[in-house]
Motif scaffolding. Sequence first.
Motif, PDB file in Angstrom:
ATOM      1  N   PRO A  37       0.788  -1.230   0.000  1.00 56.24           N
ATOM      2  CA  PRO A  37       0.000   0.000   0.000  1.00 56.24           C
ATOM      3  C   PRO A  37       0.821   1.282   0.000  1.00 56.24           C
ATOM      4  O   PRO A  37       0.464   2.244  -0.673  1.00 56.24           O
ATOM      5  CB  PRO A  37      -0.842  -0.135   1.272  1.00 56.24           C
ATOM      6  CG  PRO A  37      -1.020  -1.616   1.434  1.00 56.24           C
ATOM      7  CD  PRO A  37       0.290  -2.197   0.995  1.00 56.24           C
ATOM      8  N   VAL A  38       1.922   1.310   0.774  1.00 57.37           N
ATOM      9  CA  VAL A  38       2.722   2.535   0.834  1.00 57.37           C
ATOM     10  C   VAL A  38       3.243   2.903  -0.555  1.00 57.37           C
ATOM     11  O   VAL A  38       3.129   4.051  -0.999  1.00 57.37           O
ATOM     12  CB  VAL A  38       3.894   2.379   1.828  1.00 57.37           C
ATOM     13  CG1 VAL A  38       4.835   3.572   1.729  1.00 57.37           C
ATOM     14  CG2 VAL A  38       3.367   2.245   3.256  1.00 57.37           C
ATOM     15  N   GLU A  39       3.790   1.928  -1.263  1.00 54.47           N
ATOM     16  CA  GLU A  39       4.331   2.202  -2.597  1.00 54.47           C
ATOM     17  C   GLU A  39       3.210   2.524  -3.589  1.00 54.47           C
ATOM     18  O   GLU A  39       3.350   3.409  -4.439  1.00 54.47           O
ATOM     19  CB  GLU A  39       5.147   1.018  -3.110  1.00 54.47           C
ATOM     20  CG  GLU A  39       5.834   1.322  -4.434  1.00 54.47           C
ATOM     21  CD  GLU A  39       6.611   0.132  -4.966  1.00 54.47           C
ATOM     22  OE1 GLU A  39       7.427   0.341  -5.863  1.00 54.47           O
ATOM     23  OE2 GLU A  39       6.371  -0.996  -4.496  1.00 54.47           O
ATOM     24  N   TRP A  40       2.099   1.819  -3.504  1.00 54.39           N
ATOM     25  CA  TRP A  40       0.979   2.065  -4.426  1.00 54.39           C
ATOM     26  C   TRP A  40       0.478   3.508  -4.294  1.00 54.39           C
ATOM     27  O   TRP A  40       0.249   4.189  -5.294  1.00 54.39           O
ATOM     28  CB  TRP A  40      -0.178   1.101  -4.147  1.00 54.39           C
ATOM     29  CG  TRP A  40       0.185  -0.350  -4.258  1.00 54.39           C
ATOM     30  CD1 TRP A  40       1.215  -0.899  -4.963  1.00 54.39           C
ATOM     31  CD2 TRP A  40      -0.488  -1.440  -3.619  1.00 54.39           C
ATOM     32  NE1 TRP A  40       1.228  -2.260  -4.809  1.00 54.39           N
ATOM     33  CE2 TRP A  40       0.192  -2.618  -3.992  1.00 54.39           C
ATOM     34  CE3 TRP A  40      -1.597  -1.539  -2.780  1.00 54.39           C
ATOM     35  CZ2 TRP A  40      -0.204  -3.881  -3.547  1.00 54.39           C
ATOM     36  CZ3 TRP A  40      -1.992  -2.795  -2.331  1.00 54.39           C
ATOM     37  CH2 TRP A  40      -1.299  -3.953  -2.718  1.00 54.39           C
ATOM     38  N   LEU A  65      -5.706   4.426 -12.485  1.00 51.84           N
ATOM     39  CA  LEU A  65      -4.778   4.060 -11.414  1.00 51.84           C
ATOM     40  C   LEU A  65      -5.506   3.939 -10.082  1.00 51.84           C
ATOM     41  O   LEU A  65      -5.250   2.999  -9.302  1.00 51.84           O
ATOM     42  CB  LEU A  65      -3.664   5.098 -11.324  1.00 51.84           C
ATOM     43  CG  LEU A  65      -2.597   4.827 -10.249  1.00 51.84           C
ATOM     44  CD1 LEU A  65      -1.914   3.490 -10.489  1.00 51.84           C
ATOM     45  CD2 LEU A  65      -1.563   5.952 -10.210  1.00 51.84           C
ATOM     46  N   ILE A  66      -6.425   4.844  -9.794  1.00 49.63           N
ATOM     47  CA  ILE A  66      -7.174   4.778  -8.531  1.00 49.63           C
ATOM     48  C   ILE A  66      -7.964   3.475  -8.452  1.00 49.63           C
ATOM     49  O   ILE A  66      -7.982   2.805  -7.409  1.00 49.63           O
ATOM     50  CB  ILE A  66      -8.101   6.002  -8.394  1.00 49.63           C
ATOM     51  CG1 ILE A  66      -7.279   7.237  -8.047  1.00 49.63           C
ATOM     52  CG2 ILE A  66      -9.180   5.765  -7.337  1.00 49.63           C
ATOM     53  CD1 ILE A  66      -8.070   8.525  -7.968  1.00 49.63           C
ATOM     54  N   ALA A  67      -8.611   3.104  -9.551  1.00 50.43           N
ATOM     55  CA  ALA A  67      -9.391   1.861  -9.556  1.00 50.43           C
ATOM     56  C   ALA A  67      -8.495   0.661  -9.317  1.00 50.43           C
ATOM     57  O   ALA A  67      -8.851  -0.274  -8.574  1.00 50.43           O
ATOM     58  CB  ALA A  67     -10.131   1.723 -10.882  1.00 50.43           C
ATOM     59  N   ARG A  68      -7.315   0.659  -9.928  1.00 50.38           N
ATOM     60  CA  ARG A  68      -6.387  -0.469  -9.761  1.00 50.38           C
ATOM     61  C   ARG A  68      -5.898  -0.557  -8.317  1.00 50.38           C
ATOM     62  O   ARG A  68      -5.859  -1.644  -7.729  1.00 50.38           O
ATOM     63  CB  ARG A  68      -5.205  -0.302 -10.716  1.00 50.38           C
ATOM     64  CG  ARG A  68      -4.211  -1.456 -10.655  1.00 50.38           C
ATOM     65  CD  ARG A  68      -3.051  -1.208 -11.607  1.00 50.38           C
ATOM     66  NE  ARG A  68      -3.519  -1.035 -12.977  1.00 50.38           N
ATOM     67  CZ  ARG A  68      -2.734  -0.629 -13.976  1.00 50.38           C
ATOM     68  NH1 ARG A  68      -1.465  -0.320 -13.738  1.00 50.38           N
ATOM     69  NH2 ARG A  68      -3.225  -0.508 -15.186  1.00 50.38           N
ATOM     70  N   ILE A  69      -5.530   0.605  -7.747  1.00 50.90           N
ATOM     71  CA  ILE A  69      -5.040   0.601  -6.370  1.00 50.90           C
ATOM     72  C   ILE A  69      -6.149   0.188  -5.411  1.00 50.90           C
ATOM     73  O   ILE A  69      -5.914  -0.585  -4.465  1.00 50.90           O
ATOM     74  CB  ILE A  69      -4.488   1.993  -5.995  1.00 50.90           C
ATOM     75  CG1 ILE A  69      -3.224   2.289  -6.798  1.00 50.90           C
ATOM     76  CG2 ILE A  69      -4.189   2.069  -4.502  1.00 50.90           C
ATOM     77  CD1 ILE A  69      -2.688   3.706  -6.617  1.00 50.90           C
ATOM     78  N   PHE A  93      -4.840   7.476   0.687  1.00 49.33           N
ATOM     79  CA  PHE A  93      -5.486   7.107  -0.578  1.00 49.33           C
ATOM     80  C   PHE A  93      -6.947   7.555  -0.593  1.00 49.33           C
ATOM     81  O   PHE A  93      -7.415   8.173  -1.557  1.00 49.33           O
ATOM     82  CB  PHE A  93      -5.398   5.591  -0.770  1.00 49.33           C
ATOM     83  CG  PHE A  93      -6.194   5.075  -1.938  1.00 49.33           C
ATOM     84  CD1 PHE A  93      -5.737   5.231  -3.235  1.00 49.33           C
ATOM     85  CD2 PHE A  93      -7.407   4.431  -1.736  1.00 49.33           C
ATOM     86  CE1 PHE A  93      -6.472   4.751  -4.327  1.00 49.33           C
ATOM     87  CE2 PHE A  93      -8.152   3.947  -2.807  1.00 49.33           C
ATOM     88  CZ  PHE A  93      -7.683   4.124  -4.102  1.00 49.33           C
ATOM     89  N   ALA A  94      -7.667   7.258   0.483  1.00 55.62           N
ATOM     90  CA  ALA A  94      -9.090   7.604   0.539  1.00 55.62           C
ATOM     91  C   ALA A  94      -9.298   9.117   0.463  1.00 55.62           C
ATOM     92  O   ALA A  94     -10.215   9.593  -0.210  1.00 55.62           O
ATOM     93  CB  ALA A  94      -9.714   7.049   1.817  1.00 55.62           C
ATOM     94  N   LEU A  95      -8.439   9.882   1.138  1.00 51.79           N
ATOM     95  CA  LEU A  95      -8.573  11.336   1.148  1.00 51.79           C
ATOM     96  C   LEU A  95      -7.999  11.994  -0.107  1.00 51.79           C
ATOM     97  O   LEU A  95      -8.136  13.199  -0.291  1.00 51.79           O
ATOM     98  CB  LEU A  95      -7.884  11.914   2.393  1.00 51.79           C
ATOM     99  CG  LEU A  95      -8.551  11.591   3.733  1.00 51.79           C
ATOM    100  CD1 LEU A  95      -7.703  12.091   4.894  1.00 51.79           C
ATOM    101  CD2 LEU A  95      -9.959  12.205   3.803  1.00 51.79           C
ATOM    102  N   SER A  96      -7.364  11.192  -0.960  1.00 55.33           N
ATOM    103  CA  SER A  96      -6.775  11.712  -2.199  1.00 55.33           C
ATOM    104  C   SER A  96      -7.625  11.357  -3.406  1.00 55.33           C
ATOM    105  O   SER A  96      -7.116  11.332  -4.531  1.00 55.33           O
ATOM    106  CB  SER A  96      -5.354  11.154  -2.371  1.00 55.33           C
ATOM    107  OG  SER A  96      -4.525  11.543  -1.314  1.00 55.33           O
ATOM    108  N   GLY A  97      -8.893  11.066  -3.169  1.00 56.57           N
ATOM    109  CA  GLY A  97      -9.791  10.752  -4.271  1.00 56.57           C
ATOM    110  C   GLY A  97     -10.074   9.273  -4.429  1.00 56.57           C
ATOM    111  O   GLY A  97     -10.798   8.879  -5.349  1.00 56.57           O
ATOM    112  N   SER A 153      -2.673  15.350   4.470  1.00 49.12           N
ATOM    113  CA  SER A 153      -4.060  14.963   4.184  1.00 49.12           C
ATOM    114  C   SER A 153      -4.991  15.254   5.366  1.00 49.12           C
ATOM    115  O   SER A 153      -6.109  15.759   5.186  1.00 49.12           O
ATOM    116  CB  SER A 153      -4.134  13.477   3.821  1.00 49.12           C
ATOM    117  OG  SER A 153      -3.465  13.222   2.613  1.00 49.12           O
ATOM    118  N   ILE A 154      -4.520  14.942   6.571  1.00 49.65           N
ATOM    119  CA  ILE A 154      -5.353  15.166   7.751  1.00 49.65           C
ATOM    120  C   ILE A 154      -5.509  16.664   8.027  1.00 49.65           C
ATOM    121  O   ILE A 154      -6.615  17.142   8.332  1.00 49.65           O
ATOM    122  CB  ILE A 154      -4.766  14.451   8.978  1.00 49.65           C
ATOM    123  CG1 ILE A 154      -4.809  12.924   8.791  1.00 49.65           C
ATOM    124  CG2 ILE A 154      -5.517  14.847  10.252  1.00 49.65           C
ATOM    125  CD1 ILE A 154      -6.203  12.344   8.652  1.00 49.65           C
TER     126      ILE A 154
END
Length: 401
Positions: A37-40, A65-69, A93-97, A153-154
């Motif tokens: 997850p960190v790299e993705w 890319l978002i769908a794949r991740i 990831f969630a807060l980035s769209g 993000s927070i």
Amino acid sequence: MPPPATETAPQATQPPASEALEAPAPAADPPGRKNGPVEWVRTLQLLQDRIAMGSVAAHESQSVLIARIEGDLLNAAPEVWTDRHNVQAAIVFALSGGGPAILRRLTKKDAPDTPETTLARGALAYIDGKEADANRLLKDVDTATLPLTLAGSIALTQAALAVNENPVRAIDLLDRVRLLLPGTLVEEGALRREIFVLGQGGDLKKFEVLAIQYLRRFQHSIYAGNFRQRFAYQLTQLDFGRDERRFAAFTRIMNELAPESRRDLYLLIARTAIQEGKTNSALMASDKALTLCAPGSLEATQGQLYRAAAEIVTLSTFQTALRKLKAVDRTKLPARDVQLLDAALSMAEQIGRGLARDPAPPDAEASKRAQAVAADEPGNLIPKVEAMIGQVDQLLRRSNP
């Protein structure tokens, strides 16, 4: 909350020293975990930073890319989530769209009660529009203890939650985000949002400084078009046409743009000012635009339309403005400007009827007195025009689809 956009070729411009914050620096981001997850999520952020630079290709490929991740995160083995860095990446990831799906999985009833789980619950509440719950869970989080990207993000989310009730705190948080993640899409979003908060609060100096910074560094961002639309509205709310100091600041901001971009933004501001009833601002912006328009061009026609539409509500320029409106070549105009032209002509007709209904003086002597008053004090008839402006505003607002 998807991060906002940034510029094309951002220069390495740093915020003025006076804006520096003394809060402790957040923890460094963890080293990349290969195929995890960190790299993705880091890959997504790199793509989004290219969007901030103006890459259309990056913008078009973002959803793929978002769908794949998202699929990889949802299919990850349970042991992946025992590493708190992976949970932190999922929150970013969630807060980035990326959407809420992975956070729903990580905040199930049997989820371990950890600081990351609390952050995930707060982020999920924010994405779901449950602001009270999000504020309760995130308001007091100290972002200095978080890795850089999660801290950004927070803090961006905290600012969004605070902006209505405590705009001063929102500005402080957005300042912090800009310093944490310079040159990123997150910084672009923080800068864009802070400009609008400042515009509403009346801090003209900082508004000018940050607007110039945005136009220098992020003018090619994929999101810059949306910024200009909102910026035009913000400038009309400042009503720069009625205040010399504000007009000087407005001119300095506009001078940051190349002539073509400046012309287009002047036209947008002029049109917006008409719709908001800011006549002086509309006149000034349309005049500035016309100096940058090629004769006979679409832009020149638009500038002439906007100027005439602004002049129509002033008695001394009413007849001239009416002639200009009638002379506008509507075949050159886009549909929304044709609607504005029709609205302005309808307004002129109402004003003309109102002036025509003015009763004639009963005798020659009264007529002379009336003519003398009209010559010395032409503003005496202006209230008749202003009485119609409420109806006119409605016509013009309907012309903006």
